[in-house]
Motif scaffolding. Structure first.
Motif, PDB file in Angstrom:
ATOM      1  N   LYS A  93     -21.158  16.551   9.128  1.00  0.00           N
ATOM      2  CA  LYS A  93     -21.891  16.061  10.451  1.00  0.00           C
ATOM      3  C   LYS A  93     -23.263  15.397  10.001  1.00  0.00           C
ATOM      4  O   LYS A  93     -23.660  14.547  10.582  1.00  0.00           O
ATOM      5  CB  LYS A  93     -22.114  17.015  11.452  1.00  0.00           C
ATOM      6  N   GLU A  94     -23.891  16.070   9.081  1.00  0.00           N
ATOM      7  CA  GLU A  94     -25.132  15.718   8.474  1.00  0.00           C
ATOM      8  C   GLU A  94     -25.147  14.625   7.346  1.00  0.00           C
ATOM      9  O   GLU A  94     -26.169  14.102   6.853  1.00  0.00           O
ATOM     10  CB  GLU A  94     -26.046  16.911   8.241  1.00  0.00           C
ATOM     11  N   GLN A  95     -24.123  14.156   7.207  1.00  0.00           N
ATOM     12  CA  GLN A  95     -23.929  13.178   5.953  1.00  0.00           C
ATOM     13  C   GLN A  95     -24.611  11.982   6.610  1.00  0.00           C
ATOM     14  O   GLN A  95     -24.151  11.401   7.727  1.00  0.00           O
ATOM     15  CB  GLN A  95     -22.379  12.895   5.551  1.00  0.00           C
ATOM     16  N   PRO A  96     -25.500  11.382   6.032  1.00  0.00           N
ATOM     17  CA  PRO A  96     -26.413  10.278   6.657  1.00  0.00           C
ATOM     18  C   PRO A  96     -25.626   9.116   7.300  1.00  0.00           C
ATOM     19  O   PRO A  96     -25.964   8.753   8.354  1.00  0.00           O
ATOM     20  CB  PRO A  96     -27.415   9.761   5.627  1.00  0.00           C
ATOM     21  N   GLU A  97     -24.783   8.562   6.299  1.00  0.00           N
ATOM     22  CA  GLU A  97     -24.018   7.384   6.975  1.00  0.00           C
ATOM     23  C   GLU A  97     -22.962   7.673   7.939  1.00  0.00           C
ATOM     24  O   GLU A  97     -22.852   7.003   8.981  1.00  0.00           O
ATOM     25  CB  GLU A  97     -23.280   6.764   5.680  1.00  0.00           C
ATOM     26  N   TYR A  98     -22.284   8.741   7.931  1.00  0.00           N
ATOM     27  CA  TYR A  98     -21.571   9.282   8.928  1.00  0.00           C
ATOM     28  C   TYR A  98     -22.121   9.579  10.034  1.00  0.00           C
ATOM     29  O   TYR A  98     -21.708   9.279  11.297  1.00  0.00           O
ATOM     30  CB  TYR A  98     -20.694  10.513   8.488  1.00  0.00           C
ATOM     31  N   LYS A  99     -23.289  10.024   9.992  1.00  0.00           N
ATOM     32  CA  LYS A  99     -24.329  10.497  11.092  1.00  0.00           C
ATOM     33  C   LYS A  99     -24.438   9.223  11.901  1.00  0.00           C
ATOM     34  O   LYS A  99     -24.448   9.123  13.142  1.00  0.00           O
ATOM     35  CB  LYS A  99     -25.303  11.055  10.696  1.00  0.00           C
ATOM     36  N   LYS A 100     -24.595   8.239  11.106  1.00  0.00           N
ATOM     37  CA  LYS A 100     -25.104   6.763  11.907  1.00  0.00           C
ATOM     38  C   LYS A 100     -23.872   6.099  12.627  1.00  0.00           C
ATOM     39  O   LYS A 100     -23.811   5.710  13.753  1.00  0.00           O
ATOM     40  CB  LYS A 100     -25.502   5.641  10.965  1.00  0.00           C
ATOM     41  N   LEU A 101     -22.551   6.537  11.890  1.00  0.00           N
ATOM     42  CA  LEU A 101     -21.228   6.102  12.702  1.00  0.00           C
ATOM     43  C   LEU A 101     -21.172   6.603  14.060  1.00  0.00           C
ATOM     44  O   LEU A 101     -21.003   6.331  15.206  1.00  0.00           O
ATOM     45  CB  LEU A 101     -20.226   6.466  11.644  1.00  0.00           C
ATOM     46  N   THR A 102     -21.414   8.298  14.067  1.00  0.00           N
ATOM     47  CA  THR A 102     -21.241   8.955  15.220  1.00  0.00           C
ATOM     48  C   THR A 102     -22.114   8.641  16.278  1.00  0.00           C
ATOM     49  O   THR A 102     -21.935   8.990  17.545  1.00  0.00           O
ATOM     50  CB  THR A 102     -21.372  10.451  14.622  1.00  0.00           C
TER      51      THR A 102
END
Length: 329
Positions: free
Chosen positions: A72-81
């Protein structure tokens, strides 16, 4: 559950793309997550997890939750969410037991952790339901897409090891076992029979069509393969497409089902952080095009007016590694 979207043109406005679905599977938090920037660049309307969203293989819920939180805290994935709807199902490694099904004793606790990861509200009916199957309909300018998420873990009969060949698994006798369980089968029939959507996307964590490889697949329950074909055909639902993961390869499989005016495509996209780099080939009588065995994710671009879908296997730097076009008359 449904939601409405204003028409959004993706990229070149001459493409007439009305809706973009991106999906992928097989994602480790202990390996570099290198594709999320490419997913973001695709500007999807929805991201769909196809399973093995983390690799936990545990009945320790503290460890499972910790791993989900890292993702959840992975930076680019966080941007996606923050910008995109997130849907999805689980597969065996985030479920908690390798090749696991109905026999996994921690499945109810694991389900709650999965729902936490997916940011499902505490008051949602999914919190009280057995299994993570669900659906969501997207309305776009008088058209719609229904995304049907299956759970091929919670109810699935324990698999049969193959002790006679070099394959891991062998199919059950015809009629023995289930993929979805009675309640989920009835729910799926209702979803398809009542759907008026232009497209109906069925998300299955394991492959529906390819089955000769001896790993997990619907083909380990051949009667269930036939049952799904009948359910799809009998429903007369428009534009049914299957999305799958699990295999650490990406490929398109395609077949004609009696009574249907269009072929069913099973688009396998796997994996996001690691792939079957030593892939030396395997039979798949339904395959269209070549197998991709490097890290990738999938994109479906929908054109409602043309009744067309462009399927793309996408790798690093947005490079299209495989593509398929299908018109749904």
């Amino acid at each position: 559950m449904g939601c409405s979207l204003n028409k959004k043109l993706i990229g070149d406005k001459t493409t007439n793309v009305n809706f973009v679905l991106a999906f992928g599977s097989c994602n480790r938090v202990d390996l570099p997550n290198l594709l999320w920037d490419d997913v973001l660049n695709a500007k999807p309307d929805v991201w769909v997890w196809g399973g093995d969203n983390i690799y936990a293989d545990t009945d320790d819920m503290v460890a499972l939750r910790s791993m989900y939180n890292v993702q959840k805290e992975q930076p680019e994935y966080k941007k996606l969410t923050a910008t995109t709807d997130i849907l999805g199902t689980w597969d065996d490694h985030d479920y908690g037991l390798n090749d696991g099904g109905v026999e996994f004793e921690a499945k109810d606790a694991s389900q709650q952790e999965f729902l936490n990861f997916m940011n499902v509200p505490d008051e949602s009916p999914l919190r009280k339901q057995q299994g993570v199957y669900n659906s969501r309909k997207y309305d776009v300018d008088g058209h719609s897409i229904n995304i049907i998420i299956l759970d091929t873990r919670y109810f699935r009969t324990k698999l049969t090891p193959d002790t006679e060949t070099k394959k891991r698994l062998k199919p059950n006798e015809y009629g023995e076992g289930t993929m979805l369980g009675e309640v989920q089968w009835n729910w799926l029939k209702k979803e398809l029979n009542s759907s008026k959507s232009d497209f109906n996307i069925i998300v299955s964590s394991v492959q529906y069509l390819s089955h000769e490889h001896g790993f997990e697949a619907w083909g380990n329950f051949p009667h269930e393969v036939d049952k799904l074909a009948s359910v799809i055909s009998d429903s007369k639902a428009a534009g049914v497409i299957v999305l799958s993961g699990d295999r650490h390869i990406s490929e398109f499989s395609k077949t004609k089902i009696d009574g249907m005016g269009y072929p069913v495509i099973d688009f396998t996209s796997s994996g996001l952080t690691h792939a079957y780099k030593g892939f030396a080939g395997e039979p798949n009588k339904y395959r269209v095009g070549e197998v991709v065995f490097t890290e990738s994710f999938g994109i479906l671009e929908f054109n409602f007016e043309a009744k067309k879908v462009d399927f793309k296997i996408v790798g690093g730097n947005g490079i299209v590694l495989g593509k398929l076009e299908q018109v749904y008359e």
